[in-house]
Design a protein around this motif. Structure first.
Motif, PDB file in Angstrom:
ATOM      1  N   ALA A  38       0.818  -1.221   0.000  1.00  0.00           N
ATOM      2  CA  ALA A  38       0.000   0.000   0.000  1.00  0.00           C
ATOM      3  C   ALA A  38       0.852   1.270   0.000  1.00  0.00           C
ATOM      4  O   ALA A  38       0.397   2.318  -0.439  1.00  0.00           O
ATOM      5  CB  ALA A  38      -0.935   0.003   1.206  1.00  0.00           C
ATOM      6  N   PRO A  98       3.023   4.065  -1.240  1.00  0.00           N
ATOM      7  CA  PRO A  98       3.402   4.504  -2.587  1.00  0.00           C
ATOM      8  C   PRO A  98       4.914   4.421  -2.775  1.00  0.00           C
ATOM      9  O   PRO A  98       5.671   4.920  -1.948  1.00  0.00           O
ATOM     10  CB  PRO A  98       2.934   5.956  -2.639  1.00  0.00           C
ATOM     11  N   GLY A 145      -2.331   3.749  -3.803  1.00  0.00           N
ATOM     12  CA  GLY A 145      -0.925   4.065  -3.583  1.00  0.00           C
ATOM     13  C   GLY A 145      -0.306   4.733  -4.789  1.00  0.00           C
ATOM     14  O   GLY A 145       0.351   5.770  -4.676  1.00  0.00           O
ATOM     15  N   ALA A 168       1.224   8.472  -5.421  1.00  0.00           N
ATOM     16  CA  ALA A 168       2.568   8.577  -5.989  1.00  0.00           C
ATOM     17  C   ALA A 168       2.532   9.457  -7.230  1.00  0.00           C
ATOM     18  O   ALA A 168       3.360  10.350  -7.404  1.00  0.00           O
ATOM     19  CB  ALA A 168       3.106   7.193  -6.327  1.00  0.00           C
ATOM     20  N   ILE A 188       2.213  13.090  -6.423  1.00  0.00           N
ATOM     21  CA  ILE A 188       3.483  13.703  -6.003  1.00  0.00           C
ATOM     22  C   ILE A 188       4.261  14.177  -7.232  1.00  0.00           C
ATOM     23  O   ILE A 188       4.766  15.297  -7.280  1.00  0.00           O
ATOM     24  CB  ILE A 188       4.329  12.691  -5.196  1.00  0.00           C
ATOM     25  N   VAL A 189       4.334  13.305  -8.255  1.00  0.00           N
ATOM     26  CA  VAL A 189       5.101  13.651  -9.451  1.00  0.00           C
ATOM     27  C   VAL A 189       4.417  14.782 -10.223  1.00  0.00           C
ATOM     28  O   VAL A 189       5.055  15.758 -10.629  1.00  0.00           O
ATOM     29  CB  VAL A 189       5.272  12.411 -10.356  1.00  0.00           C
ATOM     30  N   ILE A 212       1.181  11.442   3.975  1.00  0.00           N
ATOM     31  CA  ILE A 212       0.770  10.920   2.669  1.00  0.00           C
ATOM     32  C   ILE A 212       0.399   9.437   2.798  1.00  0.00           C
ATOM     33  O   ILE A 212      -0.605   8.982   2.261  1.00  0.00           O
ATOM     34  CB  ILE A 212       1.893  11.135   1.627  1.00  0.00           C
TER      35      ILE A 212
END
Lengths: 293, 325
Positions: free
Chosen positions: A132, A134, B252, B256, B259-260, B293
C-alpha cells in the motif's frame, strides 16, 4: 508464428485456451524489448556522437538537422546519442532492482506461505502494508538519506518492489503447499526448505517470470520518474527521465526535446508489458493472475 | 446485521491502526538506518561538530530512539511537529495548508478515471470483435506505458504553449475562484488519470465480457430487453465490485502520481513540499510528510475496504478467514 508446439490437444476435446502456439504478444513484446536491449548494447560500441561532448554550434538544432536526426539540447549534445546511452541506465537500474527484489520478495513470500497460523497472518499483513505504501514516497524518503544517483534509485526500487514480489508469491505458494504431493514429500521426510525450493518454487515460476517482466516495465517507469524528479541519475549520466527534466523549461523554445526521451520510455515499458502478457498466455494459458499494482 | 457492521468496522479499524504503526516505523527507521546521523543529514556531512551538537540538543536527537519516535507520533495529536530548519515554517501548519490541492487532485483523478474507464471499458466489451473495440485496447496498453509526467509535458505543450487554452501550471485555491481553480486542475488531472484509467479500462472490459455470458443477461433479453440494454442495466452493477477493487489497489500509485504531477505543474501540494524538503535534506519535514501521505492512502483504503465489506457479505466472511480465494 508457425511454430509447431510440442503440446497439442491430446483428447478430442477442443479446448481453445490450451493451444500452445507462440502468442502474438510474445513476438511483439520480444521485438520491442530486443530493440531496447540492442540499443543499450550498441551504446558500448558506437554512438553517433560523444555523449558528453558539449558543442555550442549545435545548440538547440531542431530534429532533422544533418548529423543530428533528433536534434540537440541546449548544450548542443546530440539527442539520439543521449537516448542511446540512456537505454543503458534505464535497463541497468530496472533489471538489477527487479532481480534483487524478486529474490528477496520471493523468499519472504515463500516463508510467509509456509509459516504457521498467527505468524502467517502477521507477515502477510505486513506485506499488505508494504504494497500500500506509494513507491515514490519510499524513494523520496531514501533520497533524503542517500546521495542521489543510480544506486539510490536501485535501492529505492528494490524496497518498493519487495512487498509486491512477496504478495504475488504468497497466494500461489500456499495453493501448492496444500497439494497432496507436498504432503507426500513431508511424509517422506523432506525438510520444509527442500519442499519450498524443489516443489513450490518450480511450480510458481511461471508467475514469477511474468511478474519479472511487468516489474522490468515498472522499474523503467520508476527510474525515469526518479530521474525526472532529480533524485535519480545525475549529470553526466544519461537518463531518459533526466532528459525530460531538462526539456521541461525549454518546452516553448524546443518542444522536440521532450518528445523523444518520452517516446523511448514508452517503447521500453510497452515492450516489457506486452512481453509479460505474451509470457502469461504462453507459459500458462489458464493462469490469469493479476499483479498487485 | 448490526453485529456484522460492528465486526467489519472493528476489524478494518484494527488493520488501519496496525498499518499506521508499521508504516510510521518504516519511515522513521529507513531515514535513520540509511542516513545515519539526523543532525548531519540536515546540516551536511561536512558540518562543524559544534553545530551538530547544538542541533542535536535543539531537536532532542540525544534522546533514546523510542522516546523520539513517541514524541514524533504525539506531535500529530498536539499539532507540534517542530519547525523546518531551512524554511523556518511550522511543519504541522504547512502540511495542513498543503492538504487541499493534493486531495483535490487525487479525488478529481479518481472520479475522472472511474467514469471514463466505465464508459470506454463497456464500449470496448460491447465492440470486442471489431476495430473500435481493438482501438480501445490499444489505448489501454499505451496509457499504461506513458509516464504521467511525460503525458503532463505533452498536454502542457499542446493546450498551454501551442493552443493557449489552459494555464501551463500553478494553482488557484478553490475558495478564491472556483472556476479558475477547476481550469487550473484540468491538465494535471488529465495527466494523472491517464495511466490509472487505462488499467481500470482493462478490468472493466474483462468484467463486462464475463457479465455478457451470464444467464441473467439472457433472461433479461428473453423479457424483451435488447442485448446492449441488458448489459448496461444489469452488467454495470456487477462491474462495480471489480472497479472498486482496482481503485483500492491503485490508491498508492494515485498518491505517488500526484506527487510527481504536482512537481510538473508546480501545484503547492504535499508532493511539491516533499520534493523541496528532500532536496534540502529536511529530515524532520520529510518524515512527517511521508507519514501524512501514507496515512491518506491507508485511510482511503480503510473506507474502501469498509464499504466493500458492507456491500458484499460474502467478501466480509472470506476476508475473516486466512485462506485466499
Amino acid at each position: 508464428m508457425a511454430d509447431p508446439a510440442p503440446l497439442t490437444a491430446a483428447d478430442g476435446e477442443a479446448v481453445p485456451a490450451v493451444r500452445r502456439h507462440l502468442p502474438l504478444a510474445l513476438i511483439i513484446g520480444g521485438v520491442l524489448v530486443g530493440l531496447v536491449v540492442g540499443v543499450a548494447l550498441l551504446s558500448y560500441i558506437w554512438t553517433p556522437h560523444d555523449p558528453a561532448r558539449i558543442n555550442v554550434r549545435s545548440r538547440l538544432v531542431p530534429p532533422g538537422t544533418p548529423g543530428f536526426p533528433l536534434g540537440a539540447d541546449r548544450l548542443g549534445r546530440d539527442m539520439l546519442t543521449q537516448i542511446i546511452v540512456g537505454a543503458r541506465t534505464s535497463l541497468y537500474v530496472s533489471i538489477v532492482a527487479t532481480l534483487v527484489a524478486l529474490v528477496v520478495g520471493t523468499a519472504i513470500g515463500l516463508a510467509t506461505a509456509a509459516a504457521s497460523g498467527a505468524r502467517q497472518s502477521v507477515m502477510s499483513r505486513a506485506v499488505d502494508v508494504g504494497v500500500a505504501i506509494p513507491g515514490i514516497l519510499i524513494a523520496l524518503v531514501i533520497a533524503t538519506a542517500l546521495e542521489p544517483g543510480n544506486t539510490a534509485s536501485i535501492i529505492a526500487i528494490v524496497i518498493w518492489f519487495i512487498p509486491i514480489a512477496a504478495r504475488v508469491t504468497i497466494g500461489p505458494a500456499r495453493q501448492i503447499l496444500a497439494l497432496d504431493y507436498v504432503e507426500a514429500a513431508y511424509a517422506y521426510g523432506r525438510s520444509r526448505t527442500y519442499v519450498l525450493f524443489r516443489h513450490v518454487l518450480p511450480n510458481i515460476s511461471p508467475i514469477l517470470i511474468v511478474q519479472a517482466s511487468i516489474m522490468f516495465a515498472s522499474g523503467i517507469l520508476a527510474e525515469a520518474a526518479l530521474s525526472f524528479l532529480g533524485i535519480g541519475a545525475q549529470p553526466p549520466t544519461a537518463s531518459w527521465g533526466r532528459l525530460l527534466k531538462e526539456a521541461q523549461p525549454m518546452i516553448d523554445v524546443a518542444p522536440g526535446l521532450m518528445v523523444f526521451p518520452g517516446a523511448a520510455i514508452m517503447v521500453a515499458v510497452l515492450g516489457f508489458n506486452i512481453l509479460g502478457d505474451g509470457l502469461r498466455a504462453w507459459l500458462d494459458p489458464r493462469q490469469l493472475t493479476q499483479a498487485g499494482h | 446485521m448490526n453485529s456484522r457492521v460492528l465486526l467489519v468496522f472493528t476489524r478494518e479499524a484494527m488493520t488501519l491502526f496496525v498499518s499506521a504503526v508499521i508504516g510510521s516505523l518504516v519511515v522513521f527507521g529507513l531515514l535513520r538506518l540509511l542516513g545515519g546521523d539526523v543532525a548531519l543529514m540536515i546540516l551536511g556531512q561536512e558540518a562543524a561538530p559544534e553545530a551538530a551538537i547544538a542541533l542535536r540538543e535543539e531537536l532532542g536527537l540525544n534522546r533514546p530512539w523510542h522516546v523520539q519516535y513517541l514524541d514524533w507520533m504525539g506531535g500529530f495529536f498536539t499539532g507540534n511537529l517542530g519547525r523546518s530548519y531551512a524554511g523556518g515554517y511550522d511543519i504541522f501548519e504547512q502540511i495542513s495548508d498543503r492538504l487541499g490541492p493534493t486531495t483535490l487532485l487525487a479525488f478529481g483523478s479518481l472520479i475522472v478515471s472511474i467514469t471514463i474507464a466505465l464508459a470506454i471499458g463497456t464500449y470496448s466489451a460491447l465492440n470486442a470483435r471489431n476495430a473500435r473495440g481493438t482501438a480501445v485496447d490499444v489505448f489501454a496498453q499505451l496509457g499504461i506505458a506513458v509516464p504521467s509526467f511525460w503525458a503532463g509535458l505533452l498536454l502542457v505543450y499542446l493546450f498551454a504553449v501551442y493552443l493557449g487554452w489552459l494555464p501551463a501550471g500553478g494553482y488557484v485555491p478553490m475558495l478564491e475562484d472556483p472556476r479558475a481553480s477547476l481550469v487550473s486542475l484540468i491538465l494535471p488531472i488529465a495527466a494523472l488519470s491517464l495511466g490509472s484509467t487505462a488499467v481500470k479500462t482493462r478490468f472493466v472490459r474483462s468484467a463486462m465480457l464475463d457479465v455478457m455470458n451470464e444467464d441473467y443477461i439472457r433472461t433479461a433479453m428473453a423479457k424483451g430487453r435488447t442485448f446492449n440494454a441488458a448489459v448496461l442495466l444489469h452488467g454495470l452493477r456487477n462491474v462495480a465490485i471489480p472497479v472498486l477493487t482496482v481503485s483500492t489497489l491503485q490508491l498508492g500509485s494515485l498518491m505517488a502520481g500526484a506527487i510527481v504531477i504536482e512537481n510538473v505543474f508546480v501545484i503547492p501540494g504535499l508532493g511539491r513540499l516533499l520534493l523541496v524538503a528532500v532536496q534540502g535534506r529536511e529530515v524532520l519535514v520529510v518524515q512527517s510528510l511521508a507519514f501524512v501521505i501514507l496515512m491518506i492512502v491507508l485511510v482511503m483504503n480503510f473506507f474502501m475496504d469498509l464499504s466493500y465489506g458492507l456491500l458484499d457479505p460474502r467478501i466480509a466472511d472470506r476476508k475473516g478467514k486466512p485462506t485466499h480465494g
